[in-house]
Design a protein around this motif. Structure first.
Motif, PDB file in Angstrom:
ATOM      1  N   ASP A  19      38.916  46.808  53.907  1.00 36.91           N
ATOM      2  CA  ASP A  19      37.894  46.004  53.232  1.00 36.91           C
ATOM      3  C   ASP A  19      38.177  44.540  53.579  1.00 36.91           C
ATOM      4  OD1 ASP A  19      36.161  44.754  51.444  1.00 36.91           O
ATOM      5  OD2 ASP A  19      37.328  45.272  49.658  1.00 36.91           O
ATOM      6  N   VAL A  20      37.174  43.846  54.125  1.00 37.64           N
ATOM      7  CA  VAL A  20      37.344  42.427  54.456  1.00 37.64           C
ATOM      8  C   VAL A  20      36.737  41.602  53.325  1.00 37.64           C
ATOM      9  CG1 VAL A  20      36.838  40.575  56.081  1.00 37.64           C
ATOM     10  CG2 VAL A  20      37.304  42.885  56.934  1.00 37.64           C
ATOM     11  N   ALA A  21      37.576  40.811  52.657  1.00 43.27           N
ATOM     12  CA  ALA A  21      37.119  40.013  51.515  1.00 43.27           C
ATOM     13  C   ALA A  21      36.528  38.688  52.000  1.00 43.27           C
ATOM     14  CB  ALA A  21      38.284  39.748  50.571  1.00 43.27           C
ATOM     15  N   ILE A  54      32.946  45.288  53.212  1.00 42.43           N
ATOM     16  CA  ILE A  54      33.005  43.833  53.119  1.00 42.43           C
ATOM     17  C   ILE A  54      32.859  43.477  51.649  1.00 42.43           C
ATOM     18  CG2 ILE A  54      31.982  41.637  53.833  1.00 42.43           C
ATOM     19  CD1 ILE A  54      30.824  43.047  56.266  1.00 42.43           C
ATOM     20  N   GLN A  55      33.752  42.621  51.159  1.00 39.51           N
ATOM     21  CA  GLN A  55      33.750  42.227  49.745  1.00 39.51           C
ATOM     22  C   GLN A  55      33.017  40.901  49.596  1.00 39.51           C
ATOM     23  OE1 GLN A  55      37.301  43.264  47.521  1.00 39.51           O
ATOM     24  NE2 GLN A  55      37.390  41.167  46.756  1.00 39.51           N
ATOM     25  N   LEU A  56      31.939  40.902  48.818  1.00 34.37           N
ATOM     26  CA  LEU A  56      31.052  39.757  48.693  1.00 34.37           C
ATOM     27  C   LEU A  56      30.678  39.518  47.237  1.00 34.37           C
ATOM     28  CD1 LEU A  56      28.706  40.729  51.664  1.00 34.37           C
ATOM     29  CD2 LEU A  56      30.142  38.678  51.621  1.00 34.37           C
ATOM     30  N   THR A  57      30.145  38.327  46.974  1.00 33.97           N
ATOM     31  CA  THR A  57      29.631  37.989  45.649  1.00 33.97           C
ATOM     32  C   THR A  57      28.180  38.433  45.519  1.00 33.97           C
ATOM     33  OG1 THR A  57      28.931  35.830  46.443  1.00 33.97           O
ATOM     34  CG2 THR A  57      31.153  35.984  45.514  1.00 33.97           C
ATOM     35  N   LEU A  58      27.671  38.367  44.281  1.00 29.27           N
ATOM     36  CA  LEU A  58      26.291  38.801  44.068  1.00 29.27           C
ATOM     37  C   LEU A  58      25.294  37.920  44.826  1.00 29.27           C
ATOM     38  CD1 LEU A  58      24.717  36.831  41.707  1.00 29.27           C
ATOM     39  CD2 LEU A  58      26.518  37.859  40.333  1.00 29.27           C
ATOM     40  N   LEU A  77      31.532  44.625  45.559  1.00 30.17           N
ATOM     41  CA  LEU A  77      30.946  43.471  44.886  1.00 30.17           C
ATOM     42  C   LEU A  77      31.958  42.806  43.957  1.00 30.17           C
ATOM     43  CD1 LEU A  77      28.206  41.927  44.490  1.00 30.17           C
ATOM     44  CD2 LEU A  77      27.910  43.321  42.428  1.00 30.17           C
ATOM     45  N   ARG A  78      32.211  41.520  44.194  1.00 27.03           N
ATOM     46  CA  ARG A  78      33.034  40.721  43.283  1.00 27.03           C
ATOM     47  C   ARG A  78      32.254  40.480  41.994  1.00 27.03           C
ATOM     48  NH1 ARG A  78      37.808  39.382  41.723  1.00 27.03           N
ATOM     49  NH2 ARG A  78      38.452  39.306  43.916  1.00 27.03           N
ATOM     50  N   THR A  79      32.905  40.709  40.847  1.00 30.01           N
ATOM     51  CA  THR A  79      32.183  40.641  39.571  1.00 30.01           C
ATOM     52  C   THR A  79      32.657  39.537  38.640  1.00 30.01           C
ATOM     53  OG1 THR A  79      33.674  42.212  38.497  1.00 30.01           O
ATOM     54  CG2 THR A  79      31.745  43.125  39.636  1.00 30.01           C
ATOM     55  N   ASP A  80      33.605  38.701  39.100  1.00 32.28           N
ATOM     56  CA  ASP A  80      34.099  37.658  38.201  1.00 32.28           C
ATOM     57  C   ASP A  80      34.308  36.339  38.938  1.00 32.28           C
ATOM     58  OD1 ASP A  80      36.199  38.698  39.666  1.00 32.28           O
ATOM     59  OD2 ASP A  80      37.619  38.759  38.020  1.00 32.28           O
ATOM     60  N   ILE A  81      34.351  35.277  38.154  1.00 28.55           N
ATOM     61  CA  ILE A  81      34.535  33.920  38.649  1.00 28.55           C
ATOM     62  C   ILE A  81      35.720  33.314  37.901  1.00 28.55           C
ATOM     63  CG2 ILE A  81      33.457  31.661  38.988  1.00 28.55           C
ATOM     64  CD1 ILE A  81      31.975  33.920  40.405  1.00 28.55           C
ATOM     65  N   ALA A  82      36.646  32.669  38.634  1.00 32.68           N
ATOM     66  CA  ALA A  82      37.817  32.057  38.004  1.00 32.68           C
ATOM     67  C   ALA A  82      38.105  30.714  38.657  1.00 32.68           C
ATOM     68  CB  ALA A  82      39.021  32.982  38.115  1.00 32.68           C
ATOM     69  N   ASN A  83      38.843  29.874  37.943  1.00 29.81           N
ATOM     70  CA  ASN A  83      39.193  28.551  38.478  1.00 29.81           C
ATOM     71  C   ASN A  83      40.702  28.377  38.578  1.00 29.81           C
ATOM     72  OD1 ASN A  83      39.785  28.346  35.739  1.00 29.81           O
ATOM     73  ND2 ASN A  83      38.995  26.253  35.531  1.00 29.81           N
ATOM     74  N   ALA A 236      50.348  53.256  50.618  1.00 32.19           N
ATOM     75  CA  ALA A 236      49.115  52.504  50.360  1.00 32.19           C
ATOM     76  C   ALA A 236      47.937  53.200  51.027  1.00 32.19           C
ATOM     77  CB  ALA A 236      49.240  51.073  50.871  1.00 32.19           C
ATOM     78  N   SER A 237      46.770  53.087  50.403  1.00 28.07           N
ATOM     79  CA  SER A 237      45.571  53.764  50.901  1.00 28.07           C
ATOM     80  C   SER A 237      44.687  52.865  51.757  1.00 28.07           C
ATOM     81  CB  SER A 237      44.743  54.297  49.723  1.00 28.07           C
ATOM     82  OG  SER A 237      45.464  55.282  49.018  1.00 28.07           O
ATOM     83  N   GLY A 238      45.145  51.643  52.005  1.00 30.06           N
ATOM     84  CA  GLY A 238      44.365  50.745  52.835  1.00 30.06           C
ATOM     85  C   GLY A 238      44.696  49.302  52.524  1.00 30.06           C
ATOM     86  N   ILE A 239      43.839  48.412  53.017  1.00 23.43           N
ATOM     87  CA  ILE A 239      44.089  46.987  52.902  1.00 23.43           C
ATOM     88  C   ILE A 239      42.803  46.253  52.559  1.00 23.43           C
ATOM     89  CG2 ILE A 239      46.115  46.902  54.406  1.00 23.43           C
ATOM     90  CD1 ILE A 239      44.301  46.232  56.748  1.00 23.43           C
ATOM     91  N   VAL A 240      42.960  45.110  51.873  1.00 18.54           N
ATOM     92  CA  VAL A 240      41.852  44.187  51.628  1.00 18.54           C
ATOM     93  C   VAL A 240      42.315  42.830  52.121  1.00 18.54           C
ATOM     94  CG1 VAL A 240      40.241  43.203  49.966  1.00 18.54           C
ATOM     95  CG2 VAL A 240      41.170  45.494  49.564  1.00 18.54           C
ATOM     96  N   TYR A 241      41.881  42.442  53.307  1.00 19.86           N
ATOM     97  CA  TYR A 241      42.310  41.195  53.915  1.00 19.86           C
ATOM     98  C   TYR A 241      41.127  40.244  54.007  1.00 19.86           C
ATOM     99  CZ  TYR A 241      46.693  43.432  55.454  1.00 19.86           C
ATOM    100  OH  TYR A 241      47.910  44.067  55.499  1.00 19.86           O
ATOM    101  N   GLY A 242      41.378  38.982  53.713  1.00 19.11           N
ATOM    102  CA  GLY A 242      40.336  37.972  53.765  1.00 19.11           C
ATOM    103  C   GLY A 242      40.620  36.919  54.803  1.00 19.11           C
ATOM    104  N   ARG A 243      41.422  35.905  54.420  1.00 22.77           N
ATOM    105  CA  ARG A 243      41.656  34.767  55.314  1.00 22.77           C
ATOM    106  C   ARG A 243      42.326  35.163  56.621  1.00 22.77           C
ATOM    107  NH1 ARG A 243      44.490  31.230  50.813  1.00 22.77           N
ATOM    108  NH2 ARG A 243      44.555  33.293  49.822  1.00 22.77           N
TER     109      ARG A 243
END
Length: 279
Positions: A19-21, A54-58, A77-83, A236-243
């Motif tokens: 999953d690519v974030a 692919i991991q995306l926002t709404l 789908l990303r479901t939260d927002i944080a700072n 592990a069952s997989g990876i979620v890599y972004g940057r």
């Protein structure tokens, strides 16, 4: 209830997922959006490269779901927002979920939704906010058969700054992963441990809940591939890599390399050879 949507996330032969974030813009931190300024082009590049999801926002998910055909990556789908990622930190800190996130995910034909479980030193109220969000989302997720990916993140203050970074302490990660399991996660997205040989303990804490390993900040290609190989070997069952994908000089190449390791058990040397261009 079986989560049939997961059949579109995990590869039928390997039983694993990449999953690519690309949900970084949700967190209001300028450094996170380097390399993904043009989201339409970013999503197009990723679709062509063909990760499992692919991991995306709404707000950005329609860029993926408007692509015609059956073979495009699944949507997480990303479901939260944080700072909590800003440096220096804002005050007060918060983590807020989208109230109707599960119904939105159903309408967007997502394969899963993702929500944080944050553990920040000195701010237990943020973890409380996350737990309340998870419990609210869990109710709707069960109702609609939507898999819930919980992202337990143990964080620590960065030396010499007011911001937070990842804490790779094995015991802390195991404890928070166990809480994610107790809260009813269908999937768990967890950081690698500082001692990567400990990762089987994270998988054990998740029991039969699949663990996808978070990528975190940028590292060199060989380190990334070796770490990927190591966590997969420990269950592990997989990876979620972004940057490490979207800020790579050759995103398609690093995806090809990662897919070879995740799904084909390729060696690190063989995977590196698939990248091409700048390492």
């Amino acid at each position: 209830m079986s989560k049939y949507r997961l059949n579109r996330l995990f590869n039928a032969q390997s039983g694993r997922a990449l999953d690519v974030a690309v949900d970084h813009g949700a967190f209001h931190e300028h450094s996170f959006i380097t390399g993904i300024e043009d989201m339409a082009q970013t999503v197009s590049t990723l679709v062509d490269a063909g990760p499992d999801a692919i991991q995306l926002t709404l707000g950005q998910a329609p860029l993926l779901q408007s692509v015609p055909g059956k073979k495009k990556p699944g949507l997480v789908l990303r479901t939260d927002i944080a700072n909590v990622y800003n440096d220096p930190l804002e005050s007060p800190l918060h983590s807020i979920h989208v109230p109707d996130a599960i119904e939105i995910a159903v309408r967007l034909d997502a394969v899963a939704v993702c929500v944080n479980l944050l553990d920040l030193p000195g701010h237990p109220e943020v973890r409380e906010q996350c737990i309340r969000s998870i419990l609210a989302l869990r109710s709707d997720a069960e109702r609609f058969g939507m898999p819930l990916m919980i992202e337990p993140l143990v964080m620590q203050t960065k030396p010499g700054s007011g911001g937070y970074g990842v804490d790779g302490d094995t015991n802390k990660i195991v404890t928070l992963v166990r809480q994610a399991r107790e809260l009813g996660a269908d999937l768990i997205k967890a950081d690698p441990t500082d001692d990567i040989a400990d990762y089987h303990l994270v998988v054990q804490a998740a029991a039969d809940t699949p663990v996808l390993v978070r990528g975190g900040g940028r590292v060199d290609d060989r380190t990334l591939l070796e770490r990927t190989q190591a966590v997969l070997a420990q269950g592990a069952s997989g990876i979620v890599y972004g940057r490490n994908v979207i800020q790579h000089p050759n995103p398609a190449g690093i995806i090809a390399a990662l897919m070879a390791v995740v799904h084909e058990g390729a060696s690190v040397d063989d995977a590196v050879a698939l990248i091409g261009g700048t390492r």
